[in-house]
Design a protein around this motif. Structure first.
Motif, PDB file in Angstrom:
ATOM      1  N   VAL A   1       4.083 -20.586 -69.157  1.00  0.00           N
ATOM      2  CA  VAL A   1       4.963 -21.229 -68.182  1.00  0.00           C
ATOM      3  C   VAL A   1       4.231 -22.342 -67.448  1.00  0.00           C
ATOM      4  N   ALA A   2       3.002 -22.050 -66.990  1.00  0.00           N
ATOM      5  CA  ALA A   2       2.217 -23.063 -66.276  1.00  0.00           C
ATOM      6  C   ALA A   2       1.920 -24.257 -67.171  1.00  0.00           C
ATOM      7  N   GLY A   3       1.602 -23.996 -68.435  1.00  0.00           N
ATOM      8  CA  GLY A   3       1.306 -25.089 -69.359  1.00  0.00           C
ATOM      9  C   GLY A   3       2.505 -25.968 -69.634  1.00  0.00           C
ATOM     10  N   ILE A   4       3.681 -25.356 -69.774  1.00  0.00           N
ATOM     11  CA  ILE A   4       4.894 -26.137 -70.014  1.00  0.00           C
ATOM     12  C   ILE A   4       5.209 -27.018 -68.812  1.00  0.00           C
ATOM     13  N   VAL A   5       5.132 -26.443 -67.596  1.00  0.00           N
ATOM     14  CA  VAL A   5       5.405 -27.231 -66.389  1.00  0.00           C
ATOM     15  C   VAL A   5       4.389 -28.360 -66.239  1.00  0.00           C
ATOM     16  N   ALA A   6       3.094 -28.041 -66.447  1.00  0.00           N
ATOM     17  CA  ALA A   6       2.052 -29.064 -66.326  1.00  0.00           C
ATOM     18  C   ALA A   6       2.242 -30.168 -67.353  1.00  0.00           C
ATOM     19  N   ALA A   7       2.615 -29.811 -68.585  1.00  0.00           N
ATOM     20  CA  ALA A   7       2.816 -30.809 -69.636  1.00  0.00           C
ATOM     21  C   ALA A   7       3.965 -31.742 -69.291  1.00  0.00           C
TER      22      ALA A   7
ATOM     23  N   LEU B   1       0.077 -39.764 -74.125  1.00  0.00           N
ATOM     24  CA  LEU B   1       1.124 -38.752 -74.112  1.00  0.00           C
ATOM     25  C   LEU B   1       0.890 -37.658 -75.147  1.00  0.00           C
ATOM     26  N   VAL B   2      -0.031 -37.875 -76.098  1.00  0.00           N
ATOM     27  CA  VAL B   2      -0.306 -36.805 -77.069  1.00  0.00           C
ATOM     28  C   VAL B   2      -0.944 -35.601 -76.388  1.00  0.00           C
ATOM     29  N   PHE B   3      -1.626 -35.799 -75.251  1.00  0.00           N
ATOM     30  CA  PHE B   3      -2.236 -34.670 -74.558  1.00  0.00           C
ATOM     31  C   PHE B   3      -1.189 -33.735 -73.953  1.00  0.00           C
ATOM     32  N   PRO B   4      -0.239 -34.232 -73.147  1.00  0.00           N
ATOM     33  CA  PRO B   4       0.802 -33.314 -72.672  1.00  0.00           C
ATOM     34  C   PRO B   4       1.652 -32.749 -73.800  1.00  0.00           C
ATOM     35  N   LEU B   5       1.831 -33.491 -74.898  1.00  0.00           N
ATOM     36  CA  LEU B   5       2.564 -32.937 -76.037  1.00  0.00           C
ATOM     37  C   LEU B   5       1.794 -31.781 -76.666  1.00  0.00           C
TER      38      LEU B   5
ATOM     39  N   VAL C   1       0.959 -25.842 -77.388  1.00  0.00           N
ATOM     40  CA  VAL C   1       0.172 -24.630 -77.159  1.00  0.00           C
ATOM     41  C   VAL C   1       0.945 -23.641 -76.294  1.00  0.00           C
ATOM     42  N   SER C   2       1.511 -24.131 -75.208  1.00  0.00           N
ATOM     43  CA  SER C   2       2.228 -23.253 -74.281  1.00  0.00           C
ATOM     44  C   SER C   2       3.460 -22.647 -74.943  1.00  0.00           C
ATOM     45  N   SER C   3       4.177 -23.440 -75.728  1.00  0.00           N
ATOM     46  CA  SER C   3       5.366 -22.925 -76.410  1.00  0.00           C
ATOM     47  C   SER C   3       4.987 -21.847 -77.424  1.00  0.00           C
ATOM     48  N   HIS C   4       3.867 -22.060 -78.137  1.00  0.00           N
ATOM     49  CA  HIS C   4       3.413 -21.055 -79.101  1.00  0.00           C
ATOM     50  C   HIS C   4       3.056 -19.747 -78.400  1.00  0.00           C
TER      51      HIS C   4
END
Length: 224
Positions: free
Chosen positions: A10-16, A189-193, A198-201
């Motif tokens: 969740v944190a990774g998705i929001v941060a991305a 933008l490849v970094f937040p992608l 990673v977060s979705s996985h």
């Protein structure tokens, strides 16, 4: 209470999402060519983009730190000390550069909002600030992001947390951030992608195991 893998996801998705939006707004607002400075100073909409980036960057950094802490807790004592050091160092430096970028952005807005017709000195100061913002974003923050991607990918691959496709994606993203960013716009933008992937996985694997009635063990092997 959220389990650690789910919290990290969740944190990774929001941060991305926040980081991607902030980087995009910076690119939309800050001209890449010095000759476009005069038009920028007189364009209110571009300054509004920069205001939006300034509002998003601190929260992106906060959620990124939460993402780091949750992933490190999930890995636990199985982490490699060498790559764990790279993981922490590059992550902290990346967040520090984000906040410096936000502070520099605020300074640019303070200068350009002073008057509708800036003087030659104000234009020169804006040129300096423009170069500093783009250099921080494309020259330094992205390199620290590349080290963070390499260390996280290596830890995840060695422990079996990341499938093979995600490991290859991580190393490809790291190469882009190290060598390709700066010459082509918006490649940051490849970094937040990558963070989103990673977060979705992690989130999908966690939910799948919960539906199966199992608990996500730390360092458990991921299915390629």
């Amino acid at each position: 209470m959220l389990q650690t893998p789910k919290a990290a996801a969740v944190a990774g998705i929001v941060a991305a999402l926040l980081l991607g939006a902030a980087v995009l707004l910076v690119h939309l607002a800050v001209p890449e060519h010095p000759q476009d400075t005069a038009d920028w100073v007189e364009d209110t909409s571009q300054r509004d983009f920069l205001h939006g980036a300034l509002a998003l960057l601190p929260f992106a950094g906060i959620f990124f730190l939460w993402f780091m802490g949750a992933i490190r807790d999930y890995v636990g004592e199985a982490e490699d000390r060498f790559f764990a050091t790279l993981f922490l160092g590059s992550g902290f430096l990346f967040v520090a550069m984000l906040f410096v970028l936000a502070a520099t952005t605020g300074s640019l807005l303070a200068v350009t909002d002073v008057s509708a017709s800036p003087s030659a000195g104000e234009r020169a100061l804006w040129q300096y600030g423009r170069h500093l913002v783009l250099e921080l974003l494309t020259g330094y923050a992205t390199r620290m992001a590349a080290v963070f991607v390499v260390s996280t990918t290596t830890i995840g691959h060695r422990l079996g947390i990341f499938p093979r496709w995600l490991a290859w994606l991580g190393y490809l993203v790291a190469l882009v951030l190290l060598f390709a960013v700066g010459g082509t716009s918006h490649l940051e933008l490849v970094f937040p992608l990558w963070m989103l992937a990673v977060s979705s996985h992690v989130l999908v694997v966690t939910l799948r195991r919960r539906r199966a009635g199992g608990r996500p063990d730390r360092g458990a092997a991921a299915t390629p």
